[in-house]
Motif scaffolding. Structure first.
Motif, mmCIF file in Angstrom:
data_model
loop_
_atom_site.group_PDB
_atom_site.id
_atom_site.type_symbol
_atom_site.label_atom_id
_atom_site.label_comp_id
_atom_site.label_asym_id
_atom_site.label_seq_id
_atom_site.Cartn_x
_atom_site.Cartn_y
_atom_site.Cartn_z
ATOM 1 N N PHE A 297 0.813 -1.214 0.000
ATOM 2 C CA PHE A 297 0.000 0.000 0.000
ATOM 3 C C PHE A 297 0.845 1.262 0.000
ATOM 4 O O PHE A 297 0.448 2.271 -0.590
ATOM 5 C CB PHE A 297 -1.021 -0.031 1.138
ATOM 6 N N LEU A 298 2.027 1.224 0.596
ATOM 7 C CA LEU A 298 2.934 2.367 0.500
ATOM 8 C C LEU A 298 3.322 2.585 -0.957
ATOM 9 O O LEU A 298 3.315 3.717 -1.454
ATOM 10 C CB LEU A 298 4.177 2.137 1.361
ATOM 11 N N HIS A 299 3.633 1.496 -1.653
ATOM 12 C CA HIS A 299 3.974 1.588 -3.081
ATOM 13 C C HIS A 299 2.810 2.195 -3.870
ATOM 14 O O HIS A 299 3.010 3.056 -4.717
ATOM 15 C CB HIS A 299 4.337 0.192 -3.600
ATOM 16 N N ARG A 300 1.594 1.750 -3.581
ATOM 17 C CA ARG A 300 0.409 2.275 -4.274
ATOM 18 C C ARG A 300 0.207 3.752 -3.975
ATOM 19 O O ARG A 300 -0.140 4.532 -4.871
ATOM 20 C CB ARG A 300 -0.864 1.502 -3.867
ATOM 21 N N LEU A 301 0.432 4.156 -2.740
ATOM 22 C CA LEU A 301 0.273 5.574 -2.376
ATOM 23 C C LEU A 301 1.287 6.442 -3.119
ATOM 24 O O LEU A 301 0.965 7.553 -3.537
ATOM 25 C CB LEU A 301 0.443 5.754 -0.867
ATOM 26 N N LYS A 302 2.497 5.930 -3.292
ATOM 27 C CA LYS A 302 3.518 6.689 -3.981
ATOM 28 C C LYS A 302 3.211 6.820 -5.468
ATOM 29 O O LYS A 302 3.681 7.753 -6.116
ATOM 30 C CB LYS A 302 4.887 6.043 -3.781
ATOM 31 N N GLU A 303 2.442 5.852 -6.013
ATOM 32 C CA GLU A 303 2.074 5.916 -7.426
ATOM 33 C C GLU A 303 1.038 6.985 -7.694
ATOM 34 O O GLU A 303 0.946 7.502 -8.801
ATOM 35 C CB GLU A 303 1.502 4.574 -7.886
ATOM 36 N N GLU A 304 0.220 7.291 -6.689
ATOM 37 C CA GLU A 304 -0.900 8.216 -6.900
ATOM 38 C C GLU A 304 -0.469 9.669 -6.793
ATOM 39 O O GLU A 304 0.488 10.045 -6.298
ATOM 40 C CB GLU A 304 -2.003 7.926 -5.881
#
Length: 148
Positions: free
Chosen positions: A141-148
Motif C-alpha cells: 500500500f505504500l507503493h500504491r500511495l507513492k504511485e498516486e
C-alpha cells in the motif's frame, strides 16, 4: 447472508501479488535457539515449519519470547536447555493458511480479526509457496500511495 464481490479499489489484488515467495523456514527438529537467531538475523517475526514441502506449523517471535521468559530467571544451564528445545515443542500446529489466489482484502481481515502478523501460503501439491505478513501488505500500500 449473500456473498457479494468486493467493490473496492484493490478488489483485484490477490495474495500472490504481495506475498514473500519461498520464505525462510524451519523443521520441527531444529532448535528454538536456531529459530531465534534466524529471526533476529533476518529481521522477521514468523517462520513456517515444514516437513519436506508440507507445512506442519508456524513459530513466531512471540512464541519464543513467551517460552524463554521463564528461562531467563533460571540458571544459565536452564536457559541453554530451553534454547536447545525443539521447535515442535512450541510451534502452532495447523496454522491458518491461504492460497496464492485468495483475495487480499479477506487476508487483511483475517490478520486483523485473528491478531496475527503473518499467514503461510500453501498451494496444493507444491506445499508452502510463500508467506504474507502485515509488512508485505503495508509495503504494497505504500507503493500504491507513492504511485498516486
Amino acid at each position: 447472508m449473500a456473498i457479494t464481490a468486493p467493490v473496492g479499489r484493490y478488489n483485484w489484488m490477490k495474495v500472490v501479488d504481495v506475498m514473500t515467495k519461498d520464505p525462510l523456514t524451519m523443521t520441527p527438529t531444529e532448535t528454538i535457539g536456531q529459530a531465534d537467531e534466524l529471526m533476529n538475523t533476518n529481521k522477521i517475526r514468523q517462520l513456517p515449519v515444514v516437513q519436506g514441502k508440507d507445512l506442519v506449523g508456524i513459530v513466531t517471535d512471540r512464541d519464543i519470547r513467551s517460552f524463554l521468559s521463564g528461562s531467563l530467571l533460571e540458571s544459565p544451564e536452564e536457559r541453554e536447555k530451553a534454547l536447545n528445545s525443539k521447535i515442535s515443542d512450541i510451534m502452532t500446529t495447523e496454522p491458518i493458511t491461504l492460497s496464492p489466489e485468495d483475495d487480499l482484502e479477506e487476508t487483511v481481515e483475517i490478520l486483523i480479526e485473528e491478531k496475527i502478523g503473518g499467514i503461510p501460503v500453501v498451494e496444493g501439491s507444491e506445499g508452502l509457496v510463500g508467506i504474507v505478513t502485515y509488512v508485505d501488505i503495508l509495503r504494497c500500500f505504500l507503493h500504491r500511495l507513492k504511485e498516486e
